[in-house]
Design a protein around this motif. Structure first.
Motif, mmCIF file in Angstrom:
data_model
loop_
_atom_site.group_PDB
_atom_site.id
_atom_site.type_symbol
_atom_site.label_atom_id
_atom_site.label_comp_id
_atom_site.label_asym_id
_atom_site.label_seq_id
_atom_site.Cartn_x
_atom_site.Cartn_y
_atom_site.Cartn_z
ATOM 1 N N THR A 88 3.361 5.380 -7.493
ATOM 2 C CA THR A 88 2.647 4.846 -6.328
ATOM 3 C C THR A 88 1.234 4.324 -6.600
ATOM 4 O O THR A 88 0.642 3.719 -5.723
ATOM 5 C CB THR A 88 2.532 5.935 -5.242
ATOM 6 O OG1 THR A 88 1.903 7.094 -5.811
ATOM 7 C CG2 THR A 88 3.899 6.304 -4.704
ATOM 8 N N HIS A 89 0.689 4.525 -7.771
ATOM 9 C CA HIS A 89 -0.717 4.233 -8.020
ATOM 10 C C HIS A 89 -0.917 3.174 -9.110
ATOM 11 O O HIS A 89 -1.624 3.385 -10.076
ATOM 12 C CB HIS A 89 -1.454 5.511 -8.401
ATOM 13 C CG HIS A 89 -1.574 6.515 -7.302
ATOM 14 N ND1 HIS A 89 -0.513 6.970 -6.572
ATOM 15 C CD2 HIS A 89 -2.654 7.157 -6.814
ATOM 16 C CE1 HIS A 89 -0.925 7.860 -5.683
ATOM 17 N NE2 HIS A 89 -2.227 7.986 -5.806
ATOM 18 N N ARG A 109 0.853 -1.182 0.000
ATOM 19 C CA ARG A 109 0.000 0.000 0.000
ATOM 20 C C ARG A 109 0.891 1.236 0.000
ATOM 21 O O ARG A 109 1.853 1.313 0.744
ATOM 22 C CB ARG A 109 -0.922 -0.003 1.208
ATOM 23 C CG ARG A 109 -1.978 1.101 1.126
ATOM 24 C CD ARG A 109 -2.923 1.100 2.289
ATOM 25 N NE ARG A 109 -2.196 1.438 3.507
ATOM 26 C CZ ARG A 109 -2.279 0.773 4.649
ATOM 27 N NH1 ARG A 109 -3.080 -0.259 4.760
ATOM 28 N NH2 ARG A 109 -1.579 1.132 5.690
ATOM 29 N N THR A 110 0.574 2.180 -0.864
ATOM 30 C CA THR A 110 1.381 3.391 -0.977
ATOM 31 C C THR A 110 0.670 4.643 -0.489
ATOM 32 O O THR A 110 1.318 5.560 -0.013
ATOM 33 C CB THR A 110 1.840 3.600 -2.434
ATOM 34 O OG1 THR A 110 0.688 3.628 -3.283
ATOM 35 C CG2 THR A 110 2.776 2.496 -2.877
ATOM 36 N N ASP A 111 -0.643 4.696 -0.624
ATOM 37 C CA ASP A 111 -1.388 5.892 -0.217
ATOM 38 C C ASP A 111 -2.818 5.544 0.145
ATOM 39 O O ASP A 111 -3.404 4.625 -0.437
ATOM 40 C CB ASP A 111 -1.445 6.936 -1.350
ATOM 41 C CG ASP A 111 -0.145 7.675 -1.546
ATOM 42 O OD1 ASP A 111 0.367 8.235 -0.563
ATOM 43 O OD2 ASP A 111 0.350 7.695 -2.687
ATOM 44 N N PHE A 115 -10.037 6.479 -0.980
ATOM 45 C CA PHE A 115 -9.189 6.050 -2.090
ATOM 46 C C PHE A 115 -7.967 5.334 -1.532
ATOM 47 O O PHE A 115 -7.307 5.846 -0.630
ATOM 48 C CB PHE A 115 -8.724 7.255 -2.912
ATOM 49 C CG PHE A 115 -9.864 8.073 -3.452
ATOM 50 C CD1 PHE A 115 -10.368 7.829 -4.714
ATOM 51 C CD2 PHE A 115 -10.428 9.084 -2.687
ATOM 52 C CE1 PHE A 115 -11.419 8.579 -5.210
ATOM 53 C CE2 PHE A 115 -11.486 9.833 -3.174
ATOM 54 C CZ PHE A 115 -11.981 9.577 -4.436
ATOM 55 N N VAL A 116 -7.654 4.155 -2.068
ATOM 56 C CA VAL A 116 -6.504 3.383 -1.618
ATOM 57 C C VAL A 116 -5.689 3.005 -2.852
ATOM 58 O O VAL A 116 -6.245 2.587 -3.874
ATOM 59 C CB VAL A 116 -6.927 2.116 -0.849
ATOM 60 C CG1 VAL A 116 -5.705 1.409 -0.273
ATOM 61 C CG2 VAL A 116 -7.916 2.453 0.261
ATOM 62 N N HIS A 117 -4.353 3.143 -2.728
ATOM 63 C CA HIS A 117 -3.462 2.907 -3.866
ATOM 64 C C HIS A 117 -2.346 1.937 -3.485
ATOM 65 O O HIS A 117 -1.844 1.967 -2.362
ATOM 66 C CB HIS A 117 -2.864 4.226 -4.344
ATOM 67 C CG HIS A 117 -3.898 5.240 -4.686
ATOM 68 N ND1 HIS A 117 -4.603 5.219 -5.867
ATOM 69 C CD2 HIS A 117 -4.388 6.289 -3.983
ATOM 70 C CE1 HIS A 117 -5.458 6.218 -5.887
ATOM 71 N NE2 HIS A 117 -5.351 6.876 -4.756
#
Length: 149
Positions: free
Chosen positions: A41-42, A17-19, A106-108
């Protein structure tokens, strides 16, 4: 809890997970101009619809262009998730929100140990770049589904 589902969607590639953004609340008249997200990151992203007003906010589609440049206009209800490759797929909400509010999380993610993942070509057997709630079915054959519950 969501990472195994996203890893499954992209074919079993281990992710980190990045963000996480949100919960972001949009208000009447809001729009989101066309864009792609940060490449580093996405790689695999999801939108979780948290809540929305009952006055037409559910008619605020996220517009996502897939790899074949086909437009998918996806509406969401609270608890539904949309998976998409946000750094590679142009996306927007060009229609102004007509409801009072709309709340998303939102999860990236990106592949573990591969900050330059975006330079790699997708393999021929790659999954569709957009996925959404199972009870609504596929959109033009390019959607893999995951619903609430």
């Amino acid at each position: 809890r969501m990472m195994p589902i996203v890893e499954d969607w992209i074919g079993g590639v281990p992710l980190e997970r990045t963000d996480i953004y949100g919960i972001r609340v949009y208000h009447k008249g809001a729009r989101l101009l066309s864009h792609v997200d940060r490449y580093e990151t996405h790689a695999a992203s999801l939108i979780l619809n948290i809540d929305q007003s009952k006055d037409g906010a559910g008619d605020w589609p996220v517009e996502i262009y897939d790899f074949a440049d086909h437009l998918h206009e996806v509406t969401m209800e609270p608890g539904e998730i949309v998976y998409y490759e946000s750094a590679r797929c142009l996306h927007a909400r060009m229609t102004p929100l007509t409801g009072e509010y709309y709340a998303n999380l939102f999860v990236h993610y990106r592949p573990v140990g591969n900050p330059n993942w975006w330079r790699d070509q997708n393999p021929p057997e790659a999954v569709a770049p957009v996925a959404r709630g199972a009870h609504r079915g596929d959109l033009e054959g390019a959607v893999r589904a995951h619903g609430k519950g």
